[in-house]
Write a protein that holds these residues in place. Structure first.
Motif, PDB file in Angstrom:
ATOM      1  N   TYR A  36      30.240 -81.702 -40.666  1.00 24.07           N
ATOM      2  CA  TYR A  36      29.649 -80.979 -41.798  1.00 24.07           C
ATOM      3  C   TYR A  36      29.846 -79.476 -41.637  1.00 24.07           C
ATOM      4  O   TYR A  36      30.039 -78.761 -42.635  1.00 24.07           O
ATOM      5  CB  TYR A  36      28.160 -81.322 -41.886  1.00 24.07           C
ATOM      6  CG  TYR A  36      27.432 -80.662 -43.035  1.00 24.07           C
ATOM      7  CD1 TYR A  36      27.315 -81.304 -44.269  1.00 24.07           C
ATOM      8  CD2 TYR A  36      26.857 -79.410 -42.896  1.00 24.07           C
ATOM      9  CE1 TYR A  36      26.649 -80.705 -45.322  1.00 24.07           C
ATOM     10  CE2 TYR A  36      26.192 -78.807 -43.940  1.00 24.07           C
ATOM     11  CZ  TYR A  36      26.094 -79.455 -45.151  1.00 24.07           C
ATOM     12  OH  TYR A  36      25.438 -78.853 -46.197  1.00 24.07           O
ATOM     13  N   ASN A  37      29.826 -78.974 -40.401  1.00 30.71           N
ATOM     14  CA  ASN A  37      29.961 -77.539 -40.151  1.00 30.71           C
ATOM     15  C   ASN A  37      31.406 -77.062 -40.170  1.00 30.71           C
ATOM     16  O   ASN A  37      31.640 -75.848 -40.101  1.00 30.71           O
ATOM     17  CB  ASN A  37      29.328 -77.178 -38.805  1.00 30.71           C
ATOM     18  CG  ASN A  37      27.838 -77.416 -38.778  1.00 30.71           C
ATOM     19  OD1 ASN A  37      27.170 -77.351 -39.805  1.00 30.71           O
ATOM     20  ND2 ASN A  37      27.308 -77.704 -37.603  1.00 30.71           N
ATOM     21  N   LEU A  43      35.798 -73.821 -41.738  1.00 34.29           N
ATOM     22  CA  LEU A  43      36.611 -73.374 -40.613  1.00 34.29           C
ATOM     23  C   LEU A  43      37.630 -72.331 -41.057  1.00 34.29           C
ATOM     24  O   LEU A  43      37.816 -71.303 -40.400  1.00 34.29           O
ATOM     25  CB  LEU A  43      37.311 -74.570 -39.964  1.00 34.29           C
ATOM     26  CG  LEU A  43      38.232 -74.256 -38.789  1.00 34.29           C
ATOM     27  CD1 LEU A  43      37.467 -73.542 -37.680  1.00 34.29           C
ATOM     28  CD2 LEU A  43      38.884 -75.519 -38.257  1.00 34.29           C
ATOM     29  N   ALA A  44      38.296 -72.567 -42.183  1.00 31.96           N
ATOM     30  CA  ALA A  44      39.281 -71.610 -42.685  1.00 31.96           C
ATOM     31  C   ALA A  44      38.623 -70.295 -43.077  1.00 31.96           C
ATOM     32  O   ALA A  44      39.161 -69.209 -42.804  1.00 31.96           O
ATOM     33  CB  ALA A  44      40.031 -72.213 -43.873  1.00 31.96           C
ATOM     34  N   LYS A 182      18.385 -84.467 -32.546  1.00 34.31           N
ATOM     35  CA  LYS A 182      18.499 -83.033 -32.747  1.00 34.31           C
ATOM     36  C   LYS A 182      19.193 -82.723 -34.058  1.00 34.31           C
ATOM     37  O   LYS A 182      18.843 -81.762 -34.751  1.00 34.31           O
ATOM     38  CB  LYS A 182      19.260 -82.405 -31.568  1.00 34.31           C
ATOM     39  CG  LYS A 182      19.304 -80.887 -31.635  1.00 34.31           C
ATOM     40  CD  LYS A 182      17.909 -80.292 -31.598  1.00 34.31           C
ATOM     41  CE  LYS A 182      17.942 -78.779 -31.756  1.00 34.31           C
ATOM     42  NZ  LYS A 182      16.588 -78.208 -31.826  1.00 34.31           N
ATOM     43  N   SER A 183      20.172 -83.529 -34.415  1.00 40.40           N
ATOM     44  CA  SER A 183      20.857 -83.383 -35.698  1.00 40.40           C
ATOM     45  C   SER A 183      21.587 -84.674 -36.012  1.00 40.40           C
ATOM     46  O   SER A 183      21.849 -85.491 -35.124  1.00 40.40           O
ATOM     47  CB  SER A 183      21.829 -82.189 -35.679  1.00 40.40           C
ATOM     48  OG  SER A 183      22.894 -82.436 -34.787  1.00 40.40           O
ATOM     49  N   ALA A 184      21.941 -84.833 -37.266  1.00 40.41           N
ATOM     50  CA  ALA A 184      22.719 -85.986 -37.726  1.00 40.41           C
ATOM     51  C   ALA A 184      23.465 -85.578 -38.982  1.00 40.41           C
ATOM     52  O   ALA A 184      23.000 -84.734 -39.749  1.00 40.41           O
ATOM     53  CB  ALA A 184      21.812 -87.193 -37.998  1.00 40.41           C
ATOM     54  N   TRP A 185      24.644 -86.187 -39.175  1.00 42.39           N
ATOM     55  CA  TRP A 185      25.439 -85.826 -40.343  1.00 42.39           C
ATOM     56  C   TRP A 185      26.189 -87.043 -40.868  1.00 42.39           C
ATOM     57  O   TRP A 185      26.445 -88.002 -40.150  1.00 42.39           O
ATOM     58  CB  TRP A 185      26.420 -84.701 -40.023  1.00 42.39           C
ATOM     59  CG  TRP A 185      27.595 -85.118 -39.175  1.00 42.39           C
ATOM     60  CD1 TRP A 185      28.799 -85.611 -39.602  1.00 42.39           C
ATOM     61  CD2 TRP A 185      27.675 -85.113 -37.749  1.00 42.39           C
ATOM     62  NE1 TRP A 185      29.624 -85.890 -38.544  1.00 42.39           N
ATOM     63  CE2 TRP A 185      28.955 -85.589 -37.386  1.00 42.39           C
ATOM     64  CE3 TRP A 185      26.791 -84.719 -36.725  1.00 42.39           C
ATOM     65  CZ2 TRP A 185      29.364 -85.697 -36.062  1.00 42.39           C
ATOM     66  CZ3 TRP A 185      27.196 -84.834 -35.411  1.00 42.39           C
ATOM     67  CH2 TRP A 185      28.477 -85.314 -35.091  1.00 42.39           C
TER      68      TRP A 185
END
Length: 425
Positions: A36-37, A43-44, A182-185
């Motif tokens: 997701y990040n 990224l670009a 802690k996180s999930a996507w």
């Protein structure tokens, strides 16, 4: 003698320079990150907005080397600090030693990070199995000056990735606090449309209502066109609602153009050169503004626009504009082995009416410099990146067209540094 007199002239050629930094170094560790990040053009855009824009009144030195005898290992070391160094100022230095099992597959590796700041020593590891799509990773701070958050005790994660789906979860098994996960996507791609959701608990943990709190959730949708190869134009537009409090709209476009060469130093058969132009825009708007944020003078909305132009293999020009400052960066690269890059950036702070400069030096031999193409339109003749130009139509007043199978998505015959990064979502 007759054959010598009737010798055909050399075929026309077009210069196809390699990109300054492709693939981006962040792609080597993307299995440690939430998809997701990294998707939705993030990224670009990060590379466009950050690379070569050195901090004002600061210098940075980056050394990225790997031994010739063992290409499975490499070292990345950085040193940065203020130009007008004072006794109280601190020079930040760190180094990253990496081992990669397969030189063509960056998704399974182990690295060690050492620094004179926090963390002092950290180990990261990732194992990914493309055949099944499953992977596991971990980040373990071995030495820290302070351990305040749950991530300071270590992080582990599991993920699944295919061409159209990415899902994962991260855990903090060594923390004494009950903060699991802690996180999930979850990110899915259908055609040119990409949608994703991410859960990062920060609110409602103590009372067990973190799942119901919308401040812990983020969602995004993106529309993209293009293959992701640097020789293919691409377009990406994304909308994100982050933590139910921030709306982000972004746009990124990579353009491949070819212009005539008017350089008397080039050979007569050199008729053109490929240029790369990138443009990006990002708008962030706060949709929930409370008294605390107002007291901290956080603006309700902000934006930034950036563009870059690579004229040839040696010169890169970048610029970005925001509501409070503007920046301009120039980079010069020599494709020796290793390659050397010198960059200078100017930052104009409009709030105080002052311009400051930053400098950077990079030494690298991690990425290949030449583009060797199996396609007949780009056949490598010499190590100077000269290629046949049979697929280029040069007419005055008309834009040259590149006829290549990259438009059809056929990347099997080209080297790995030209292939798209989205083989795994």
């Amino acid at each position: 003698m007759g054959n010598w007199l009737n010798k055909e002239p050399p075929p026309p050629m077009v210069l196809v320079p390699p990109l300054f930094d492709y693939p981006p170094l962040a792609a080597r560790t993307r299995m440690l990150e939430s998809s997701y990040n990294l998707l939705f053009g993030k990224l670009a855009l990060k590379c466009l907005f950050d690379d070569y824009f050195d901090e004002a009144r600061n210098f940075s030195t980056v050394i990225m080397l790997k031994p010739i005898d063992d290409p499975h290992v490499d070292l990345v070391a950085t040193v940065s600090g203020p130009l007008d160094h004072k006794p109280d100022d601190k020079i930040v230095g760190n180094a990253l030693f990496r081992w990669q099992s397969d030189i063509d597959d960056p998704h399974t590796f182990v690295d060690l990070y050492v620094s004179n700041s926090d963390p002092v020593l950290q180990m990261r590891s990732c194992a990914y199995y493309p055949k099944y799509g499953f992977g596991a990773f971990g980040i373990f701070p071995l030495l820290r000056k302070k351990r305040l958050s749950s991530e300071d005790f270590g992080l582990m994660g599991l993920r699944y990735g295919s061409r159209n789906l990415s899902a994962g979860v991260t855990l903090t098994p060594f923390s004494s606090k009950d903060e699991l996960p802690k996180s999930a996507w979850l990110v899915s791609k259908i055609g040119r449309l990409t949608t994703g959701v991410q859960y990062e608990p920060q609110y409602g943990i103590k009372d067990g209502a973190s799942l119901q709190n919308l401040m812990n959730w983020s969602c995004a949708i993106g529309y993209d066109v293009g293959s992701g190869s640097p020789l293919s134009p691409s377009f990406n537009f994304g909308l994100e609602l982050a933590k139910n409090s921030q709306f982000i709209a972004s746009f990124y476009q990579h353009v491949v153009v070819q212009r005539r060469v008017k350089n008397p130093l080039e050979e007569n058969e050199i008729v053109g050169i490929t240029n790369y132009i990138d443009f990006g825009f990002e708008l962030q708007s706060q949709i929930r503004v409370d008294d605390v944020k107002a007291a901290n003078n956080i603006p309700d909305s902000t934006f930034q626009i950036a563009a870059s132009w690579q004229a040839n293999k040696n010169f890169l020009l970048k610029g970005k504009v925001g509501p409070l400052s503007s920046s301009l960066a120039m980079a010069f690269k020599s494709w020796w082995k290793p390659s050397f890059t010198f960059s200078i950036s100017a930052v104009r702070d409009r709030t105080v009416g002052r311009t400051a400069y930053g400098f950077g030096i990079r030494v690298e031999n991690l990425r290949e410099a030449s583009y060797q193409r199996a396609d007949p339109n780009f056949v490598m003749l010499t190590p100077s990146k000269e290629h046949l130009a049979e697929g280029i139509v040069w007419k005055i007043g008309k834009r040259p067209m590149l006829q290549s199978d990259i438009n059809a998505g056929n990347f099997d015959g080209i080297p790995k540094e030209l292939r798209p990064l989205n083989k795994i979502l």
